[in-house]
Motif scaffolding. Sequence first.
Motif, PDB file in Angstrom:
ATOM      1  N   LEU A 254       5.830 -45.461 -14.146  1.00 53.72           N
ATOM      2  CA  LEU A 254       5.750 -45.774 -12.908  1.00 53.72           C
ATOM      3  C   LEU A 254       4.382 -47.159 -13.371  1.00 53.72           C
ATOM      4  CD1 LEU A 254       6.246 -45.708  -9.888  1.00 53.72           C
ATOM      5  CD2 LEU A 254       4.235 -44.383  -9.590  1.00 53.72           C
ATOM      6  N   LEU A 255       3.394 -46.336 -13.692  1.00 55.36           N
ATOM      7  CA  LEU A 255       1.801 -46.802 -13.938  1.00 55.36           C
ATOM      8  C   LEU A 255       3.339 -48.160 -15.267  1.00 55.36           C
ATOM      9  CD1 LEU A 255      -0.658 -44.427 -15.074  1.00 55.36           C
ATOM     10  CD2 LEU A 255      -1.197 -46.055 -14.070  1.00 55.36           C
ATOM     11  N   LEU A 256       3.668 -48.086 -16.419  1.00 56.96           N
ATOM     12  CA  LEU A 256       3.310 -49.190 -17.046  1.00 56.96           C
ATOM     13  C   LEU A 256       4.510 -49.769 -15.791  1.00 56.96           C
ATOM     14  CD1 LEU A 256       5.062 -50.052 -19.542  1.00 56.96           C
ATOM     15  CD2 LEU A 256       7.087 -48.907 -19.411  1.00 56.96           C
ATOM     16  N   ILE A 257       5.118 -50.272 -14.967  1.00 55.71           N
ATOM     17  CA  ILE A 257       5.957 -51.149 -13.434  1.00 55.71           C
ATOM     18  C   ILE A 257       4.938 -51.821 -13.448  1.00 55.71           C
ATOM     19  CG2 ILE A 257       7.255 -51.466 -11.852  1.00 55.71           C
ATOM     20  CD1 ILE A 257       8.790 -49.191 -13.033  1.00 55.71           C
ATOM     21  N   VAL A 258       4.144 -50.899 -12.961  1.00 55.21           N
ATOM     22  CA  VAL A 258       2.874 -51.585 -11.758  1.00 55.21           C
ATOM     23  C   VAL A 258       1.954 -52.782 -13.420  1.00 55.21           C
ATOM     24  CG1 VAL A 258       0.529 -50.605 -11.101  1.00 55.21           C
ATOM     25  CG2 VAL A 258       2.527 -49.687 -10.142  1.00 55.21           C
ATOM     26  N   THR A 259       1.758 -52.103 -14.231  1.00 57.09           N
ATOM     27  CA  THR A 259       0.964 -52.242 -14.895  1.00 57.09           C
ATOM     28  C   THR A 259       1.156 -53.980 -15.670  1.00 57.09           C
ATOM     29  OG1 THR A 259       0.048 -50.714 -15.915  1.00 57.09           O
ATOM     30  CG2 THR A 259      -0.321 -51.714 -17.315  1.00 57.09           C
ATOM     31  N   LEU A 260       2.560 -53.987 -15.740  1.00 58.43           N
ATOM     32  CA  LEU A 260       3.688 -55.207 -15.841  1.00 58.43           C
ATOM     33  C   LEU A 260       3.721 -55.733 -15.301  1.00 58.43           C
ATOM     34  CD1 LEU A 260       6.761 -53.979 -17.889  1.00 58.43           C
ATOM     35  CD2 LEU A 260       4.840 -55.500 -19.005  1.00 58.43           C
ATOM     36  N   LYS A 261       3.680 -55.709 -13.721  1.00 59.65           N
ATOM     37  CA  LYS A 261       3.775 -56.241 -13.063  1.00 59.65           C
ATOM     38  C   LYS A 261       2.543 -57.020 -12.588  1.00 59.65           C
ATOM     39  CE  LYS A 261       7.240 -55.384  -9.931  1.00 59.65           C
ATOM     40  NZ  LYS A 261       7.583 -54.537  -8.467  1.00 59.65           N
ATOM     41  N   GLN A 262       1.185 -56.252 -12.896  1.00 60.47           N
ATOM     42  CA  GLN A 262      -0.480 -56.856 -12.607  1.00 60.47           C
ATOM     43  C   GLN A 262      -0.863 -57.869 -13.920  1.00 60.47           C
ATOM     44  OE1 GLN A 262      -3.075 -56.695 -10.397  1.00 60.47           O
ATOM     45  NE2 GLN A 262      -1.491 -55.248  -9.352  1.00 60.47           N
ATOM     46  N   ILE A 263      -0.087 -57.309 -15.187  1.00 61.26           N
ATOM     47  CA  ILE A 263      -0.268 -58.399 -16.254  1.00 61.26           C
ATOM     48  C   ILE A 263      -0.071 -59.758 -16.282  1.00 61.26           C
ATOM     49  CG2 ILE A 263       0.402 -58.691 -18.689  1.00 61.26           C
ATOM     50  CD1 ILE A 263      -0.205 -56.075 -19.604  1.00 61.26           C
ATOM     51  N   ASN A 264       0.960 -60.062 -15.578  1.00 61.17           N
ATOM     52  CA  ASN A 264       1.861 -60.675 -14.472  1.00 61.17           C
ATOM     53  C   ASN A 264       1.183 -61.577 -13.646  1.00 61.17           C
ATOM     54  OD1 ASN A 264       4.465 -61.639 -16.408  1.00 61.17           O
ATOM     55  ND2 ASN A 264       5.333 -60.123 -14.970  1.00 61.17           N
ATOM     56  N   ARG A 265       0.398 -61.506 -12.740  1.00 64.93           N
ATOM     57  CA  ARG A 265      -0.130 -61.949 -12.131  1.00 64.93           C
ATOM     58  C   ARG A 265      -1.473 -62.120 -12.257  1.00 64.93           C
ATOM     59  NH1 ARG A 265       0.005 -58.007  -6.569  1.00 64.93           N
ATOM     60  NH2 ARG A 265      -1.734 -58.991  -6.154  1.00 64.93           N
ATOM     61  N   MET A 266      -2.197 -61.907 -13.542  1.00 62.24           N
ATOM     62  CA  MET A 266      -3.288 -61.544 -13.946  1.00 62.24           C
ATOM     63  C   MET A 266      -3.486 -62.978 -14.269  1.00 62.24           C
ATOM     64  SD  MET A 266      -5.181 -59.386 -17.207  1.00 62.24           S
ATOM     65  CE  MET A 266      -3.705 -60.486 -18.456  1.00 62.24           C
ATOM     66  N   GLU A 267      -4.979 -63.466 -13.656  1.00 65.15           N
ATOM     67  CA  GLU A 267      -5.587 -64.749 -14.224  1.00 65.15           C
ATOM     68  C   GLU A 267      -6.456 -64.494 -15.302  1.00 65.15           C
ATOM     69  OE1 GLU A 267      -6.727 -66.846 -10.643  1.00 65.15           O
ATOM     70  OE2 GLU A 267      -4.512 -67.439 -10.378  1.00 65.15           O
ATOM     71  N   VAL A 268      -6.438 -65.271 -16.292  1.00 64.17           N
ATOM     72  CA  VAL A 268      -7.282 -65.335 -17.682  1.00 64.17           C
ATOM     73  C   VAL A 268      -7.595 -66.749 -17.847  1.00 64.17           C
ATOM     74  CG1 VAL A 268      -5.843 -63.647 -18.547  1.00 64.17           C
ATOM     75  CG2 VAL A 268      -5.498 -65.502 -18.708  1.00 64.17           C
TER      76      VAL A 268
END
Lengths: 268, 307
Positions: A254-268
């Motif tokens: 579950l954490l992996l899914i949330v983290t991957l979604k956040q990484i996709n949305r992340m602005e760098v």
Amino acid sequence: MRLNLKRFKSILLLELDTNYSFPLLEIIVSLLVVLSFYFMAGGAFYAFFGIPHLVQSGPEIIVFFEEWTRTHAIRTLQGASYDISFILAFFIPVLTALTFGRDMDTGTFRTFLSYPISRHQLFLAKEFLILVVISGTTSISYFVALLSFEPNLNSPGLILLFLVTQWTPAILVSLATILIAVLSKSLSASLFGGVALSFGMMISPFLFRSMDTLLVAILNPVMAVSTYIFEDYSISILQSLSVGIVASLAISVLLLIVTLKQINRMEV
Amino acid sequence: MTKASVVRASELIKNFDDVRALNELTLDIEPGIFGLIGPNGSGKTTFLRILLGLIRPNAGTAEVLGMQVDKESLQIREKLGVLHERPTYPTRLTPLRFLHRVRDIYGTDKDPEDLLELVGLSSASHRRIGDLSAGMTQRLGIAQALIGQPELVLLDEPTSNLDVVGRDEIAQLIMELHANLGVSFIVASHVLSELDRICDSVAFIRDGSVLEQGRTLDLIAQYTTNRYRVKTDNPQQLAPILEKTAQFNNVRIVGRIAVTLSSNLETTADLEQVVRSAISHSEIKIYDVIRANSLEDIYMEVMTNAT
């Protein structure tokens, strides 16, 4: 596909060069040495309380130690595993924060993502190396332990159980630390957040003594294994422990899914 | 999108919380060396980060080399090289090893040693990146931007932390690379001196909007006809005097040593004579009178007209 694999390998090498050179490499090697010898030291510690008065000289103590660790191999392994889990509880979030939080803090993440690297590839390369370090150091140290306690310790199932109980919280804590790093983009937040979570998981079974074995198996599975051993290998505890490990892995997914979604949305 | 455009952005909007970094920014960039000019905080870096897919716009569209940034970011980055402002590279690696690693990611066969020689860094190829000077690090940044054999290179403030000599060297290097490799460059900068002589075309942006865009020579012709620069020790006193002189209009103070003005007088000699007679009763010193036809002059005109 072939290009993707080649690129993934290149990212792994770049990540190794970036984050796993001096001093971290030395720290990992030191950890390996500490973990490996912790078993012997642990054995010595537990043997110390069992040394009879008639044993006086150095050679006699060594002989006694060898015999004691053979006859009390499981107990030694359990005690050392328990202590080692505290070292890992500190080491895992620190390693994760250093490879994720620091890269986001300093802008290395931005530099890497300007190359033709997908965010998922970069995440997987970093997490892969973290898990390789954790599983590698623990496996080698347990192998050393196995060699030390041979021939009496012929319980591969128990050894595997100990290893799994070291790895499941490692996966959970590293993913949670990454999520904190992604959300905060800060080394200090991911460092302190990860360490707080990790130690919180470790000590919560002590604070709440009446905690259900299933919850203990999720938060601090090594402690649940200890209970399993002390309770004469109770089947019901083993069942709770197994369910707890599966639940811990499910939370990690579950954490992996949330983290991957956040990484996709992340602005760098 | 014209066939030759390397970048086309249409009405890009980007907000960071309550701050609007890009405000319906529209740009069409042709191959060559393009200067993206604006003060700090004008939206230059935000625009480049959108082109790289590092951040997403709230509205509007952008294309790089004919590909949409929101859908084909990975493919775009395969054909793009980047030098970020204040870049961070693995400090313990040598430039040579670092370039090998980056090359493997791009999957090209470019020789890192050739590239280090091209950017003038071959003598430091085995030193640690952490030990390189600021100028050397910028050169390494340009080398890593070129290792993937890109069609377009984005340079964000490539000279901001360099001295005058370093700036000149980097400007020279960009021109040589464009001439030898045919690579297009987008150079975002607020340092105008080096952009003046290298950019085929420029855009001036402020508050996230394009104020003016065009070929450099066209803009110079458009903005600086009959425009002059008077170098003086006291622009604060000189400006009011020149404003009262019939032959001059649009008098502006530029920094601490110059005043610019418009005049229909035909030569700088005629203009200097009128200026000197206007200040004959004061102690103001005049050092030079020249045509105001630098990029800095256009910048001042564009920015002042926009306020």
